[in-house]
Structures are given as C-alpha cells and as structure tokens.
Write an enzyme that holds these catalytic residues in place. Structure first.
Site, PDB file in Angstrom:
ATOM      1  N   MET A  11     -11.142  -6.729   5.791  1.00  0.00           N
ATOM      2  CA  MET A  11     -10.282  -5.812   6.554  1.00  0.00           C
ATOM      3  C   MET A  11      -9.818  -6.502   7.838  1.00  0.00           C
ATOM      4  O   MET A  11     -10.628  -7.056   8.587  1.00  0.00           O
ATOM      5  CB  MET A  11     -11.038  -4.522   6.919  1.00  0.00           C
ATOM      6  CG  MET A  11     -11.352  -3.578   5.759  1.00  0.00           C
ATOM      7  SD  MET A  11      -9.928  -3.076   4.761  1.00  0.00           S
ATOM      8  CE  MET A  11      -8.902  -2.206   5.966  1.00  0.00           C
ATOM      9  N   GLY A  25      -8.691   3.330   7.850  1.00  0.00           N
ATOM     10  CA  GLY A  25      -8.473   4.744   8.126  1.00  0.00           C
ATOM     11  C   GLY A  25      -7.014   5.103   8.287  1.00  0.00           C
ATOM     12  O   GLY A  25      -6.607   6.194   7.898  1.00  0.00           O
ATOM     13  N   PHE A  26      -6.234   4.195   8.842  1.00  0.00           N
ATOM     14  CA  PHE A  26      -4.834   4.512   9.109  1.00  0.00           C
ATOM     15  C   PHE A  26      -3.948   3.294   8.881  1.00  0.00           C
ATOM     16  O   PHE A  26      -4.403   2.164   9.073  1.00  0.00           O
ATOM     17  CB  PHE A  26      -4.657   4.972  10.569  1.00  0.00           C
ATOM     18  CG  PHE A  26      -5.475   6.175  10.913  1.00  0.00           C
ATOM     19  CD1 PHE A  26      -5.010   7.459  10.641  1.00  0.00           C
ATOM     20  CD2 PHE A  26      -6.733   6.028  11.476  1.00  0.00           C
ATOM     21  CE1 PHE A  26      -5.784   8.575  10.935  1.00  0.00           C
ATOM     22  CE2 PHE A  26      -7.517   7.135  11.776  1.00  0.00           C
ATOM     23  CZ  PHE A  26      -7.041   8.413  11.507  1.00  0.00           C
ATOM     24  N   GLY A  57       1.352  -2.134   4.145  1.00  0.00           N
ATOM     25  CA  GLY A  57       1.781  -0.741   3.988  1.00  0.00           C
ATOM     26  C   GLY A  57       3.022  -0.458   4.789  1.00  0.00           C
ATOM     27  O   GLY A  57       4.142  -0.429   4.270  1.00  0.00           O
ATOM     28  N   SER A  58       2.848  -0.256   6.097  1.00  0.00           N
ATOM     29  CA  SER A  58       3.978   0.143   6.933  1.00  0.00           C
ATOM     30  C   SER A  58       5.091  -0.911   6.916  1.00  0.00           C
ATOM     31  O   SER A  58       6.265  -0.552   6.920  1.00  0.00           O
ATOM     32  CB  SER A  58       3.519   0.428   8.367  1.00  0.00           C
ATOM     33  OG  SER A  58       2.707  -0.608   8.848  1.00  0.00           O
ATOM     34  N   HIS A  73      -1.358  -1.241  -4.149  1.00  0.00           N
ATOM     35  CA  HIS A  73      -2.629  -1.014  -3.448  1.00  0.00           C
ATOM     36  C   HIS A  73      -2.751   0.477  -3.154  1.00  0.00           C
ATOM     37  O   HIS A  73      -1.889   1.067  -2.488  1.00  0.00           O
ATOM     38  CB  HIS A  73      -2.621  -1.835  -2.153  1.00  0.00           C
ATOM     39  CG  HIS A  73      -3.892  -1.769  -1.369  1.00  0.00           C
ATOM     40  ND1 HIS A  73      -4.992  -2.541  -1.661  1.00  0.00           N
ATOM     41  CD2 HIS A  73      -4.232  -1.030  -0.285  1.00  0.00           C
ATOM     42  CE1 HIS A  73      -5.956  -2.286  -0.798  1.00  0.00           C
ATOM     43  NE2 HIS A  73      -5.520  -1.368   0.055  1.00  0.00           N
ATOM     44  N   ASP A 112      -6.152  -6.862   4.489  1.00  0.00           N
ATOM     45  CA  ASP A 112      -5.591  -5.512   4.513  1.00  0.00           C
ATOM     46  C   ASP A 112      -5.569  -4.985   5.941  1.00  0.00           C
ATOM     47  O   ASP A 112      -6.623  -4.815   6.560  1.00  0.00           O
ATOM     48  CB  ASP A 112      -6.464  -4.613   3.618  1.00  0.00           C
ATOM     49  CG  ASP A 112      -5.928  -3.198   3.481  1.00  0.00           C
ATOM     50  OD1 ASP A 112      -4.827  -2.913   3.992  1.00  0.00           O
ATOM     51  OD2 ASP A 112      -6.632  -2.378   2.852  1.00  0.00           O
ATOM     52  N   GLY A 113      -4.346  -4.735   6.435  1.00  0.00           N
ATOM     53  CA  GLY A 113      -4.197  -4.113   7.748  1.00  0.00           C
ATOM     54  C   GLY A 113      -3.376  -4.971   8.696  1.00  0.00           C
ATOM     55  O   GLY A 113      -3.715  -6.125   8.952  1.00  0.00           O
ATOM     56  N   GLY A 114      -2.252  -4.409   9.150  1.00  0.00           N
ATOM     57  CA  GLY A 114      -1.427  -5.117  10.134  1.00  0.00           C
ATOM     58  C   GLY A 114      -0.726  -6.348   9.599  1.00  0.00           C
ATOM     59  O   GLY A 114      -0.356  -7.241  10.355  1.00  0.00           O
ATOM     60  N   ASP A 168      -4.849   3.409  -1.505  1.00  0.00           N
ATOM     61  CA  ASP A 168      -5.866   3.661  -0.478  1.00  0.00           C
ATOM     62  C   ASP A 168      -6.437   5.063  -0.607  1.00  0.00           C
ATOM     63  O   ASP A 168      -5.774   6.050  -0.299  1.00  0.00           O
ATOM     64  CB  ASP A 168      -5.234   3.508   0.913  1.00  0.00           C
ATOM     65  CG  ASP A 168      -5.048   2.058   1.301  1.00  0.00           C
ATOM     66  OD1 ASP A 168      -6.034   1.296   1.212  1.00  0.00           O
ATOM     67  OD2 ASP A 168      -3.932   1.686   1.689  1.00  0.00           O
ATOM     68  N   SER A 222       0.844  -1.200   0.000  1.00  0.00           N
ATOM     69  CA  SER A 222       0.000   0.000   0.000  1.00  0.00           C
ATOM     70  C   SER A 222       0.874   1.243   0.000  1.00  0.00           C
ATOM     71  O   SER A 222       1.713   1.410   0.889  1.00  0.00           O
ATOM     72  CB  SER A 222      -0.887   0.024   1.245  1.00  0.00           C
ATOM     73  OG  SER A 222      -1.431   1.322   1.384  1.00  0.00           O
ATOM     74  N   MET A 252      -9.041   7.742   0.713  1.00  0.00           N
ATOM     75  CA  MET A 252      -9.804   8.040   1.947  1.00  0.00           C
ATOM     76  C   MET A 252     -10.407   9.432   1.848  1.00  0.00           C
ATOM     77  O   MET A 252      -9.720  10.374   1.433  1.00  0.00           O
ATOM     78  CB  MET A 252      -8.879   7.991   3.153  1.00  0.00           C
ATOM     79  CG  MET A 252      -8.200   6.651   3.353  1.00  0.00           C
ATOM     80  SD  MET A 252      -7.123   6.725   4.786  1.00  0.00           S
ATOM     81  CE  MET A 252      -6.537   5.040   4.827  1.00  0.00           C
ATOM     82  N   MET A 262     -12.124   3.987   0.335  1.00  0.00           N
ATOM     83  CA  MET A 262     -12.726   4.159   1.664  1.00  0.00           C
ATOM     84  C   MET A 262     -13.456   5.487   1.639  1.00  0.00           C
ATOM     85  O   MET A 262     -13.029   6.482   2.244  1.00  0.00           O
ATOM     86  CB  MET A 262     -11.622   4.131   2.732  1.00  0.00           C
ATOM     87  CG  MET A 262     -11.101   2.721   2.978  1.00  0.00           C
ATOM     88  SD  MET A 262      -9.514   2.678   3.799  1.00  0.00           S
ATOM     89  CE  MET A 262      -8.445   2.881   2.390  1.00  0.00           C
ATOM     90  N   HIS A 316      -8.515   0.850  -3.397  1.00  0.00           N
ATOM     91  CA  HIS A 316      -9.378   0.588  -2.244  1.00  0.00           C
ATOM     92  C   HIS A 316     -10.060   1.897  -1.862  1.00  0.00           C
ATOM     93  O   HIS A 316      -9.432   2.788  -1.302  1.00  0.00           O
ATOM     94  CB  HIS A 316      -8.491   0.050  -1.102  1.00  0.00           C
ATOM     95  CG  HIS A 316      -9.204  -0.198   0.174  1.00  0.00           C
ATOM     96  ND1 HIS A 316      -8.544  -0.432   1.360  1.00  0.00           N
ATOM     97  CD2 HIS A 316     -10.532  -0.267   0.467  1.00  0.00           C
ATOM     98  CE1 HIS A 316      -9.428  -0.625   2.316  1.00  0.00           C
ATOM     99  NE2 HIS A 316     -10.639  -0.526   1.811  1.00  0.00           N
TER     100      HIS A 316
HETATM  101  C1  DX5 Z   1      -6.033   0.890   6.156  1.00  0.00           C
HETATM  102  C2  DX5 Z   1      -5.666   0.790   4.701  1.00  0.00           C
HETATM  103  C3  DX5 Z   1      -4.519  -0.097   4.498  1.00  0.00           C
HETATM  104  C4  DX5 Z   1      -3.242   0.386   5.105  1.00  0.00           C
HETATM  105  C5  DX5 Z   1      -2.525  -0.799   5.626  1.00  0.00           C
HETATM  106  O1  DX5 Z   1      -7.103   1.715   6.322  1.00  0.00           O
HETATM  107  O2  DX5 Z   1      -6.743   0.306   3.941  1.00  0.00           O
HETATM  108  O3  DX5 Z   1      -4.335  -0.477   3.143  1.00  0.00           O
HETATM  109  O4  DX5 Z   1      -2.408   1.083   4.231  1.00  0.00           O
HETATM  110  O5  DX5 Z   1      -1.440  -0.369   6.346  1.00  0.00           O
HETATM  111  P1  DX5 Z   1      -0.626  -1.320   7.310  1.00  0.00           P
HETATM  112  O6  DX5 Z   1      -0.110  -2.452   6.469  1.00  0.00           O
HETATM  113  O7  DX5 Z   1       0.414  -0.431   7.836  1.00  0.00           O
HETATM  114  O8  DX5 Z   1      -1.590  -1.825   8.375  1.00  0.00           O
HETATM  115 ZN    ZN Z   2      -6.357  -0.607   1.888  1.00  0.00          ZN
END
Ligand code: DX5
Ligand code: ZN
Length: 219
Positions: free
Chosen positions: A138, A143-144, A198-199, A34, A176-178, A36, A9, A38, A69, A67
């Site tokens: 998810m 959101g973050f 992402g991170s 990916h 998606d996420g963590g 995102d 992401s 928002m 949101m 994606h």
């Molecule tokens: C969250 C996003 C994710 C986000 C994932 O709202 O949809 O795609 O970038 O980030 P990490 O991998 O850091 O959880």
């Molecule tokens: Zn996403």
C-alpha cells in the site's frame, strides 16, 4: 523482467453504471480491474461486497483483482471466489491467520495476494512469501481514493525484490494508492510491476488516462 500491468480501481467509478465502466476499462487495454472491498471496520469506509462483484462478472473478461479491506478476510474467501475473483488480496493486519487464509485462497482456485499497510514492515509477511502470487504494498493508508502517494513505502518494494531473488520466488509486486503518471515511475524504479490507479484513471477519459500511465512506464 516481470510484465507491467495496469489495474484501474473502480472505487472511483460510477457505481450505478458498473457495466459501462467495466467496458471502458476493457477498451482501455488495462490488464486488471481492481475491485476495492471495504467493510467499515478494518477501514472506515464501506464500498461494496461479493454480491456486486458477482453482478459485474458476466459483463467483463478482465482479471478481477479483489482487494479485501475487511477484518478476518478468511471468513469471506469462498464467497469472493464464487463471485468470480481471479486474485484475492488480504491484509496481514486484518487476521491472525494469514498463512491459513492464503492457503484457503489457493484451495478455492484463486491467486493469493498478501497486502501490507504503510506502517507494516516486510518482515511481517516474510514467512508467507512462498504462498503468494502477488504482494501488494500500500502506498497510502487504505480506506479512500484520492490520497497522496507515500514515497517512503518504496524501500519495502526494494526489499521484496531482494527477497524474491534470494529465495527464488516469483510473485508480482503491486502498488496501490496515489498512483499517477509521476508516482508510477517511482514505483516502477523501485521494482513494482502491477499498478493500481483509481482517481487518476477516472478523472478523465479512461483510455487516455490509462495510455498516459502506459507511456510513463515506457519512458
Ligand atoms: C485505497 C484503495 C485504492 C484506491 C486507490 O484504499 O485500496 O485501490 O482506489 O485510489 P487512488 O488511485 O485514487 O489513490
Ligand atoms: Zn485497492
């Protein structure tokens, strides 16, 4: 078995250097970028919109996994299709018109994907599974970036695997996420085959991070 795909992401990338960041992703061998989107309404944060996606498009041949949101995503589908999205994911929680919105994505020549938040049951998308190429489960509240993976969402993946089989459907299951080198294995074991990170990807050398995810999948 479905092939595994890694989808970094760009939410965690350097927004002033998307061209370079996309080149890094391409060099890493990741299958999807990916993206995102928002809106500060459906989710508290604001990231970027279709204009930015359109500017990225000439700089990358990767599959753009958008994606959205955003509230009422049905109002924005053509715009993202024109911008060069290959897959558009929309949240069932974001519109009362999920069925029509997914049809609209297909009609625009883009692959439709439906998303459920951690608090939303699979039941909410049962009647549209025949319309999609992908279901995004998810694994954090959207959101973050940088939030902790919610293991309780894995039961929904197992449920989707059964529904796919029973109904002879063929969608991918994305998480998606963590996602990191540990949680990716939990998601794979549950039955996911597309992994957003992402991170984890952008905290170090992109190619190295993608490779560690790939190694975790192969382990
Ligand atoms: C969250 C996003 C994710 C986000 C994932 O709202 O949809 O795609 O970038 O980030 P990490 O991998 O850091 O959880
Ligand atoms: Zn996403």
């Amino acid at each position: 078995m479905k092939t595994f795909k890694i989808a970094p992401s760009v939410l965690s990338a350097d927004y002033a250097n998307f061209e370079t960041e996309l080149k890094k992703l391409e060099a890493s061998g990741a299958e999807y970028a990916h993206l995102d989107v928002m809106d500060g309404h459906f989710v508290p944060n604001i990231s970027f919109g279709a204009g930015v996606v359109a500017s990225m498009r000439p700089h990358s041949k990767m599959v753009f996994d958008c994606h959205l949101m955003v509230s009422n995503p049905e109002h924005h589908i053509e715009e993202f299709a024109r911008a060069g999205a290959d897959i558009i994911s929309i949240h069932v929680e974001a519109t009362p018109h999920i069925h029509g919105a997914l049809q609209k994505i297909r009609a625009a020549g883009v692959k439709p994907s439906v998303v459920i938040n951690p608090g939303t049951p699979v039941e909410a998308i049962k009647n549209v599974l025949n319309l999609v190429d992908q279901v995004l489960v998810m694994t954090v509240n959207p959101g973050f970036g940088g939030q902790a993976f919610l293991p309780e969402t894995m039961d929904k993946i197992r449920e989707l695997v059964v529904l796919r089989e029973v109904n002879e459907l063929n969608f991918d299951i994305e998480v998606d996420g963590g996602i990191d080198d540990k949680t990716i294995q939990m998601a794979r074991e549950a039955g996911a085959n597309v992994f957003v990170a992402g991170s984890y990807v952008f905290k170090g050398d992109v190619s190295h991070q993608v490779q560690t995810l790939r190694d975790a999948l192969d382990a």
